[in-house]
Design a protein around this motif. Sequence first.
Motif, PDB file in Angstrom:
ATOM      1  N   ALA A  30      10.683 -23.654   7.567  1.00  0.00           N
ATOM      2  CA  ALA A  30      10.687 -24.725   6.568  1.00  0.00           C
ATOM      3  C   ALA A  30      10.364 -24.166   5.186  1.00  0.00           C
ATOM      4  O   ALA A  30      10.935 -24.587   4.183  1.00  0.00           O
ATOM      5  CB  ALA A  30       9.691 -25.808   6.949  1.00  0.00           C
ATOM      6  N   VAL A  31       9.466 -23.185   5.128  1.00  0.00           N
ATOM      7  CA  VAL A  31       9.095 -22.574   3.848  1.00  0.00           C
ATOM      8  C   VAL A  31      10.304 -21.867   3.230  1.00  0.00           C
ATOM      9  O   VAL A  31      10.554 -21.983   2.028  1.00  0.00           O
ATOM     10  CB  VAL A  31       7.921 -21.584   4.035  1.00  0.00           C
ATOM     11  N   GLN A  32      11.062 -21.158   4.042  1.00  0.00           N
ATOM     12  CA  GLN A  32      12.250 -20.471   3.525  1.00  0.00           C
ATOM     13  C   GLN A  32      13.264 -21.480   2.987  1.00  0.00           C
ATOM     14  O   GLN A  32      13.937 -21.220   1.986  1.00  0.00           O
ATOM     15  CB  GLN A  32      12.903 -19.631   4.617  1.00  0.00           C
ATOM     16  N   ASN A  33      13.379 -22.612   3.619  1.00  0.00           N
ATOM     17  CA  ASN A  33      14.350 -23.618   3.196  1.00  0.00           C
ATOM     18  C   ASN A  33      13.924 -24.358   1.945  1.00  0.00           C
ATOM     19  O   ASN A  33      14.724 -25.058   1.334  1.00  0.00           O
ATOM     20  CB  ASN A  33      14.620 -24.605   4.336  1.00  0.00           C
ATOM     21  N   GLN A  34      12.667 -24.224   1.533  1.00  0.00           N
ATOM     22  CA  GLN A  34      12.183 -24.891   0.326  1.00  0.00           C
ATOM     23  C   GLN A  34      12.436 -24.070  -0.931  1.00  0.00           C
ATOM     24  O   GLN A  34      12.310 -24.584  -2.033  1.00  0.00           O
ATOM     25  CB  GLN A  34      10.689 -25.174   0.444  1.00  0.00           C
ATOM     26  N   ILE A  35      12.781 -22.816  -0.795  1.00  0.00           N
ATOM     27  CA  ILE A  35      13.003 -21.954  -1.958  1.00  0.00           C
ATOM     28  C   ILE A  35      14.303 -22.370  -2.643  1.00  0.00           C
ATOM     29  O   ILE A  35      15.347 -22.457  -2.012  1.00  0.00           O
ATOM     30  CB  ILE A  35      13.065 -20.470  -1.549  1.00  0.00           C
ATOM     31  N   ASP A  36      14.233 -22.640  -3.931  1.00  0.00           N
ATOM     32  CA  ASP A  36      15.408 -23.042  -4.699  1.00  0.00           C
ATOM     33  C   ASP A  36      16.141 -21.799  -5.182  1.00  0.00           C
ATOM     34  O   ASP A  36      15.781 -21.193  -6.179  1.00  0.00           O
ATOM     35  CB  ASP A  36      15.002 -23.912  -5.885  1.00  0.00           C
ATOM     36  N   LEU A  37      17.181 -21.424  -4.452  1.00  0.00           N
ATOM     37  CA  LEU A  37      17.958 -20.244  -4.824  1.00  0.00           C
ATOM     38  C   LEU A  37      19.118 -20.597  -5.753  1.00  0.00           C
ATOM     39  O   LEU A  37      19.907 -19.732  -6.109  1.00  0.00           O
ATOM     40  CB  LEU A  37      18.492 -19.549  -3.568  1.00  0.00           C
ATOM     41  N   ASN A  38      19.216 -21.849  -6.159  1.00  0.00           N
ATOM     42  CA  ASN A  38      20.317 -22.287  -7.015  1.00  0.00           C
ATOM     43  C   ASN A  38      19.930 -22.409  -8.477  1.00  0.00           C
ATOM     44  O   ASN A  38      20.698 -22.926  -9.272  1.00  0.00           O
ATOM     45  CB  ASN A  38      20.861 -23.631  -6.506  1.00  0.00           C
ATOM     46  N   GLY A  41      18.639 -19.871 -13.845  1.00  0.00           N
ATOM     47  CA  GLY A  41      17.795 -19.070 -14.728  1.00  0.00           C
ATOM     48  C   GLY A  41      16.995 -18.001 -13.995  1.00  0.00           C
ATOM     49  O   GLY A  41      16.247 -17.257 -14.615  1.00  0.00           O
ATOM     50  N   MET A  42      17.132 -17.927 -12.677  1.00  0.00           N
ATOM     51  CA  MET A  42      16.366 -16.964 -11.889  1.00  0.00           C
ATOM     52  C   MET A  42      17.283 -16.206 -10.934  1.00  0.00           C
ATOM     53  O   MET A  42      18.255 -16.759 -10.441  1.00  0.00           O
ATOM     54  CB  MET A  42      15.314 -17.679 -11.032  1.00  0.00           C
ATOM     55  N   THR A  43      16.939 -14.969 -10.685  1.00  0.00           N
ATOM     56  CA  THR A  43      17.624 -14.230  -9.630  1.00  0.00           C
ATOM     57  C   THR A  43      17.059 -14.700  -8.287  1.00  0.00           C
ATOM     58  O   THR A  43      16.025 -15.374  -8.244  1.00  0.00           O
ATOM     59  CB  THR A  43      17.396 -12.712  -9.764  1.00  0.00           C
ATOM     60  N   GLY A  44      17.718 -14.368  -7.206  1.00  0.00           N
ATOM     61  CA  GLY A  44      17.210 -14.720  -5.888  1.00  0.00           C
ATOM     62  C   GLY A  44      15.830 -14.142  -5.657  1.00  0.00           C
ATOM     63  O   GLY A  44      14.940 -14.794  -5.116  1.00  0.00           O
ATOM     64  N   ARG A  45      15.642 -12.909  -6.097  1.00  0.00           N
ATOM     65  CA  ARG A  45      14.337 -12.255  -5.937  1.00  0.00           C
ATOM     66  C   ARG A  45      13.249 -13.004  -6.705  1.00  0.00           C
ATOM     67  O   ARG A  45      12.155 -13.224  -6.215  1.00  0.00           O
ATOM     68  CB  ARG A  45      14.423 -10.803  -6.401  1.00  0.00           C
ATOM     69  N   GLU A  46      13.555 -13.388  -7.941  1.00  0.00           N
ATOM     70  CA  GLU A  46      12.581 -14.122  -8.751  1.00  0.00           C
ATOM     71  C   GLU A  46      12.232 -15.469  -8.112  1.00  0.00           C
ATOM     72  O   GLU A  46      11.078 -15.887  -8.138  1.00  0.00           O
ATOM     73  CB  GLU A  46      13.120 -14.335 -10.164  1.00  0.00           C
ATOM     74  N   ALA A  47      13.222 -16.144  -7.542  1.00  0.00           N
ATOM     75  CA  ALA A  47      12.981 -17.430  -6.892  1.00  0.00           C
ATOM     76  C   ALA A  47      12.048 -17.263  -5.699  1.00  0.00           C
ATOM     77  O   ALA A  47      11.125 -18.055  -5.507  1.00  0.00           O
ATOM     78  CB  ALA A  47      14.304 -18.055  -6.454  1.00  0.00           C
ATOM     79  N   VAL A  48      12.263 -16.223  -4.909  1.00  0.00           N
ATOM     80  CA  VAL A  48      11.408 -15.965  -3.744  1.00  0.00           C
ATOM     81  C   VAL A  48      10.001 -15.605  -4.203  1.00  0.00           C
ATOM     82  O   VAL A  48       9.009 -16.117  -3.669  1.00  0.00           O
ATOM     83  CB  VAL A  48      12.005 -14.859  -2.856  1.00  0.00           C
ATOM     84  N   GLU A  49       9.882 -14.738  -5.205  1.00  0.00           N
ATOM     85  CA  GLU A  49       8.574 -14.348  -5.714  1.00  0.00           C
ATOM     86  C   GLU A  49       7.810 -15.554  -6.251  1.00  0.00           C
ATOM     87  O   GLU A  49       6.614 -15.705  -6.011  1.00  0.00           O
ATOM     88  CB  GLU A  49       8.716 -13.282  -6.800  1.00  0.00           C
ATOM     89  N   SER A  50       8.500 -16.426  -6.974  1.00  0.00           N
ATOM     90  CA  SER A  50       7.870 -17.625  -7.510  1.00  0.00           C
ATOM     91  C   SER A  50       7.382 -18.542  -6.397  1.00  0.00           C
ATOM     92  O   SER A  50       6.274 -19.077  -6.453  1.00  0.00           O
ATOM     93  CB  SER A  50       8.860 -18.365  -8.415  1.00  0.00           C
ATOM     94  N   SER A  51       8.196 -18.691  -5.380  1.00  0.00           N
ATOM     95  CA  SER A  51       7.813 -19.545  -4.254  1.00  0.00           C
ATOM     96  C   SER A  51       6.604 -18.971  -3.511  1.00  0.00           C
ATOM     97  O   SER A  51       5.676 -19.704  -3.153  1.00  0.00           O
ATOM     98  CB  SER A  51       8.990 -19.699  -3.293  1.00  0.00           C
ATOM     99  N   LEU A  52       6.602 -17.674  -3.293  1.00  0.00           N
ATOM    100  CA  LEU A  52       5.475 -17.028  -2.599  1.00  0.00           C
ATOM    101  C   LEU A  52       4.208 -17.118  -3.431  1.00  0.00           C
ATOM    102  O   LEU A  52       3.109 -17.352  -2.891  1.00  0.00           O
ATOM    103  CB  LEU A  52       5.809 -15.576  -2.281  1.00  0.00           C
ATOM    104  N   ALA A  53       4.315 -16.960  -4.743  1.00  0.00           N
ATOM    105  CA  ALA A  53       3.140 -17.057  -5.620  1.00  0.00           C
ATOM    106  C   ALA A  53       2.571 -18.478  -5.583  1.00  0.00           C
ATOM    107  O   ALA A  53       1.358 -18.658  -5.562  1.00  0.00           O
ATOM    108  CB  ALA A  53       3.514 -16.668  -7.037  1.00  0.00           C
TER     109      ALA A  53
END
Length: 57
Positions: A30-38, A41-53
């Motif tokens: 569920a956590v992975q599905n909450q990451i906004d990869l769309n 203004g962010m790369t996929g990596r930045e989106a994941v890092e932001s979500s983890l932070a």
Amino acid sequence: MSSTSKAKATASDTVDQDVAEPDLRAGTTAVQNQIDLNDPGMTGREAVESSLAAQAE
């Protein structure tokens, strides 16, 4: 002058097509599905890092 015609897609045009991956979210959390990869203004990596932070807070 040439004319172009565009055929309209109908439901019967797509019924027999195979789906490459029927369940794109299979095996994800569920956590992975909450990451906004769309976010454009962010790369996929930045989106994941932001979500983890945000989770670490």
